[in-house]
Design an enzyme around this catalytic site. Sequence first.
Site, PDB file in Angstrom:
ATOM      1  N   SER A   1       0.830  -1.204   0.000  1.00 15.69           N
ATOM      2  CA  SER A   1       0.000   0.000   0.000  1.00 15.69           C
ATOM      3  C   SER A   1       0.862   1.250   0.000  1.00 15.69           C
ATOM      4  CB  SER A   1      -0.921  -0.002   1.229  1.00 15.69           C
ATOM      5  OG  SER A   1      -1.831  -1.073   1.179  1.00 15.69           O
TER       6      SER A   1
ATOM      7  N   ARG B   1       1.626   3.923  -3.441  1.00 15.26           N
ATOM      8  CA  ARG B   1       1.403   5.358  -3.260  1.00 15.26           C
ATOM      9  C   ARG B   1       2.702   6.123  -3.515  1.00 15.26           C
ATOM     10  NH1 ARG B   1      -2.361   2.786  -0.304  1.00 15.26           N
ATOM     11  NH2 ARG B   1      -4.322   3.833   0.257  1.00 15.26           N
TER      12      ARG B   1
ATOM     13  N   SER C   1     -15.024   1.220  -1.889  1.00  6.80           N
ATOM     14  CA  SER C   1     -13.577   1.132  -1.717  1.00  6.80           C
ATOM     15  C   SER C   1     -13.021   2.494  -1.336  1.00  6.80           C
ATOM     16  CB  SER C   1     -12.893   0.658  -3.002  1.00  6.80           C
ATOM     17  OG  SER C   1     -11.483   0.700  -2.856  1.00  6.80           O
TER      18      SER C   1
ATOM     19  N   GLU D   1      -8.985  -6.070   5.161  1.00  3.05           N
ATOM     20  CA  GLU D   1      -8.007  -6.970   4.561  1.00  3.05           C
ATOM     21  C   GLU D   1      -7.536  -8.048   5.534  1.00  3.05           C
ATOM     22  OE1 GLU D   1      -4.025  -4.271   4.887  1.00  3.05           O
ATOM     23  OE2 GLU D   1      -5.812  -3.405   3.980  1.00  3.05           O
TER      24      GLU D   1
END
Length: 434
Positions: free
Chosen positions: A30, A34, A172, A316
């Site tokens: 993640s 980014r 999301s 998750e």
Amino acid sequence: MNASSATHPWPAPTPGGPVTGRVHVPGSKSQTNRALLLAALATGPAEVAVVGAPPTRDTALMVGALRALGVTVTEAGDQRLLVGRPDRALRGGTVDVGLAGTVMRFVPPAAALADGPVRFDGDPRARERPMGPVLEALRALGARIEGDALPFTVHGTGGLPGGEVVLDASGSSQFVSGLLLSGAMYDKGVAVRHVGPPLPSLPHIEMTVDMVRAAGVEVEDGEDDSWRVHPGPIAARDWTIEPDLSNAAVFLAAAAVTGGRVTVAGWPSESRQPGAAVLGILERFGCHVAVGPDGATLTGPDTLVGVDVDLHDVGELTPTIAAVAALATGQTRLRGVAHLRGHETDRLAALAAELTALGADAAETDDGLLIRPRPLSAPVGRPWRAYADHRMATAGAVLGLVVPGMAVDDIDSTGKTIPDFPARWTELISEKGA
């Protein structure tokens, strides 16, 4: 699914005793994706480094997407990626998103800045995942887009007016993060307001805001469900990636379900990663947790107890927590994760089906799962089905520590976020002490 893993399911190891060891987990995918996008959009030095980027499929897909837009990404060894921006505007091209939500939701807002059309497509399951809200938001901000789901084409014109936009991001949190990451490059910046059911995985948006600010961009987030990114340059800076704490959860779960002790090295003292919450969740099952300079150490109890827990912000973790719950005494209710029906697979349906096949009493609810443990056994001739989902595969590995004879049909799917997972897992189980 990889043909070899479908033909030859992976036999999940069962140690027959406590799992005790020390692990180093790959960097956060993640944070990595980014950082890569912010580096590609930055102004300043010709090249910036992303250090600790995991060699996973999701990372490779983001690298491929940026290269398709004309960004230079060089592998410099030791999980170090060097990102150089093109001399002119991002170019048009074709982007393969695979099954990576961060690529399919983060890159289109950047593609609107490209000088030409950018076509997006991905794995068959990716075509079923929700995309409409972020594409409609981009249209409202001035972009021209053909299609409402994969495959679609963003017709970049070298810039975007930007401005204010309202969307329902309950499917999301990545819909919001994608707009925030590129918003500073729009003429008016971007102001995003969510209207709809509660946002899932809000800590992921907080991570985005922190990283955008760290790149020198002014961001306002003082009002609930609203964010404003002011227009201006994104600063070129090096990024150091933390260990992926959601992936670490699987290794900690190995100690939890076997009454063992596992240390995850490099656990940050503070982190915006939602996966950090796994420590507190596993404590509720009866585990003991200690965090110090050596990392995070979890010691499993003699008997796990059932819990009632809201995983809305950390969806998750649900497959890992469901695996632990199936080996606990007493009922467990997992709540707040209806949005998992739109993840790599319908994770709620998949977990209910696979746990039931092992003998557990597992049922879907409106927003989660209800798990009442029963004696488990591996069904003859039927492997644990991963549904091409990396977290379903690792959940099967956790259960296999206690349920002899289990096999996972697509262990190769773990390459999405944990490179060489089978070897890492086997190495941990074969250790004799931390």
